[in-house]
Design an enzyme around this catalytic site. Structure first.
Site, PDB file in Angstrom:
ATOM      1  N   HIS A 168      -4.676 -66.013  12.653  1.00 51.28           N
ATOM      2  CA  HIS A 168      -4.532 -64.625  12.058  1.00 51.28           C
ATOM      3  C   HIS A 168      -3.116 -64.316  11.524  1.00 51.28           C
ATOM      4  O   HIS A 168      -3.143 -63.561  10.482  1.00 51.28           O
ATOM      5  CB  HIS A 168      -4.843 -63.433  13.057  1.00 51.28           C
ATOM      6  CG  HIS A 168      -4.611 -62.167  12.940  1.00 51.28           C
ATOM      7  ND1 HIS A 168      -5.342 -61.327  12.031  1.00 51.28           N
ATOM      8  CD2 HIS A 168      -3.627 -61.650  13.514  1.00 51.28           C
ATOM      9  CE1 HIS A 168      -4.877 -60.130  12.238  1.00 51.28           C
ATOM     10  NE2 HIS A 168      -3.666 -60.162  12.803  1.00 51.28           N
ATOM     11  N   ASP A 169      -2.246 -64.768  12.047  1.00 47.07           N
ATOM     12  CA  ASP A 169      -0.689 -64.612  11.697  1.00 47.07           C
ATOM     13  C   ASP A 169      -0.182 -66.028  11.216  1.00 47.07           C
ATOM     14  O   ASP A 169       0.878 -66.293  12.027  1.00 47.07           O
ATOM     15  CB  ASP A 169       0.173 -63.979  12.643  1.00 47.07           C
ATOM     16  CG  ASP A 169       1.418 -63.243  12.502  1.00 47.07           C
ATOM     17  OD1 ASP A 169       1.417 -63.325  11.253  1.00 47.07           O
ATOM     18  OD2 ASP A 169       2.114 -63.167  13.204  1.00 47.07           O
ATOM     19  N   LEU A 170      -0.528 -66.702  10.177  1.00 39.58           N
ATOM     20  CA  LEU A 170       0.181 -67.935   9.599  1.00 39.58           C
ATOM     21  C   LEU A 170       1.224 -67.469   8.899  1.00 39.58           C
ATOM     22  O   LEU A 170       1.259 -67.061   7.837  1.00 39.58           O
ATOM     23  CB  LEU A 170      -0.780 -68.707   8.986  1.00 39.58           C
ATOM     24  CG  LEU A 170      -0.397 -70.077   8.693  1.00 39.58           C
ATOM     25  CD1 LEU A 170      -0.332 -70.949   9.669  1.00 39.58           C
ATOM     26  CD2 LEU A 170      -1.224 -70.598   7.752  1.00 39.58           C
ATOM     27  N   ASN A 171       2.444 -67.611   9.792  1.00 40.91           N
ATOM     28  CA  ASN A 171       3.947 -67.484   9.181  1.00 40.91           C
ATOM     29  C   ASN A 171       4.781 -68.402   9.804  1.00 40.91           C
ATOM     30  O   ASN A 171       4.337 -69.275  10.475  1.00 40.91           O
ATOM     31  CB  ASN A 171       4.379 -66.069   9.341  1.00 40.91           C
ATOM     32  CG  ASN A 171       4.603 -65.872  11.014  1.00 40.91           C
ATOM     33  OD1 ASN A 171       5.387 -66.566  11.686  1.00 40.91           O
ATOM     34  ND2 ASN A 171       3.869 -65.036  11.746  1.00 40.91           N
ATOM     35  N   ASN A 174       5.370 -69.558  13.295  1.00 38.02           N
ATOM     36  CA  ASN A 174       4.433 -70.127  14.273  1.00 38.02           C
ATOM     37  C   ASN A 174       4.095 -71.465  13.740  1.00 38.02           C
ATOM     38  O   ASN A 174       2.891 -72.196  14.027  1.00 38.02           O
ATOM     39  CB  ASN A 174       2.892 -69.372  14.093  1.00 38.02           C
ATOM     40  CG  ASN A 174       3.124 -68.047  14.678  1.00 38.02           C
ATOM     41  OD1 ASN A 174       3.929 -67.875  15.622  1.00 38.02           O
ATOM     42  ND2 ASN A 174       2.326 -66.967  14.348  1.00 38.02           N
TER      43      ASN A 174
END
Length: 239
Positions: A168-171, A174
């Site tokens: 959901h929050d591939l940044n 992470n």
């Protein structure tokens, strides 16, 4: 295969890997308990505070679920309870467990706590700490990464996508790099198995946006467009 067990008492449910911890209670999820035991080894501040602590022979990571955005200023850490299996801690714990069965480079789930309050709930998650690792964002504030390292990043993301794991929050915050050169992906809150393929490119574009944003925000950030090409080569060339 891990031995996942569940205990419930007084509107609190704890699920845990009995191969790592046995008969856990709520103190396992209390950072002040570990501070008093002088077992707290570090803290990291983001949306909330992530705590690192030593338990028996393990190094562990404790994260309390907190909301972001405008609603987070009001509800902070409260979520609507619609069933135990629908809670964020339950879903993240079991997704991590399934990814471990597939030998994906993701954290090992240790325990999760869901505490019901009225129509809502609060939750915590404990995972094993990835040894001798640093998040890629911090590294890029200090040094360049090699073409090979960027390629491995792309390969690691492709491993998840091949298993239909949507992050959901591939940044860039992470992604982790350990001393052996292995790339890890962390923080699987609100992530899931997802059908189809269109979302995979959107996942990559989210990561690219985070790199571009940090390039603008940080006084020193060792990332350039060629690095993205190396990442994509690793992603597209992985089999």
């Amino acid at each position: 295969m891990s031995d996942i067990q569940i205990i419930s008492q007084n509107r609190t449910t704890i699920l845990f890997d009995a191969d790592i911890v046995s008969n856990p209670d709520v103190l396992l999820f209390d950072p002040e308990h570990w501070r008093a035991q002088q077992s707290l080894t570090g803290e990291s501040t983001g949306r909330g505070t992530t705590y690192f602590f030593h338990y028996q022979q393990h190094e562990m990571v404790l994260r309390h679920y907190r909301r972001g955005g405008v609603i987070g200023k009001i509800l902070q850490d409260q979520y609507l309870y619609t069933g135990l299996t629908q809670t964020r801690a339950w879903q993240e714990f079991y997704l991590l467990a399934k990814m471990q069965q597939s030998q994906l480079p993701t954290p090992v789930p240790v325990a999760a706590k869901i505490e019901r309050r009225g129509v809502g709930y609060r939750a915590d998650l404990i995972t094993l700490r990835i040894p001798a690792s640093q998040d890629v964002f911090q590294l890029l504030c200090q040094q360049e990464l090699s073409a090979q390292q960027w390629g491995k990043m792309g390969q690691t993301i492709r491993q998840l996508h091949d298993q239909q794991i949507f992050h959901h929050d591939l940044n860039i915050h992470n992604l982790m790099l350990d001393q052996q050169g292995k790339i890890w992906i962390i923080d699987f809150d609100k992530c899931q198995r997802k059908n189809g393929h269109v979302w995979k490119q959107q996942n990559l574009e989210r990561l690219l946006r985070s790199l571009c944003k940090e390039k603008q925000r940080q006084p020193c950030f060792y990332w350039q467009e060629d690095d993205w090409e190396y990442l994509c080569e690793g992603y597209n060339g992985y089999k």
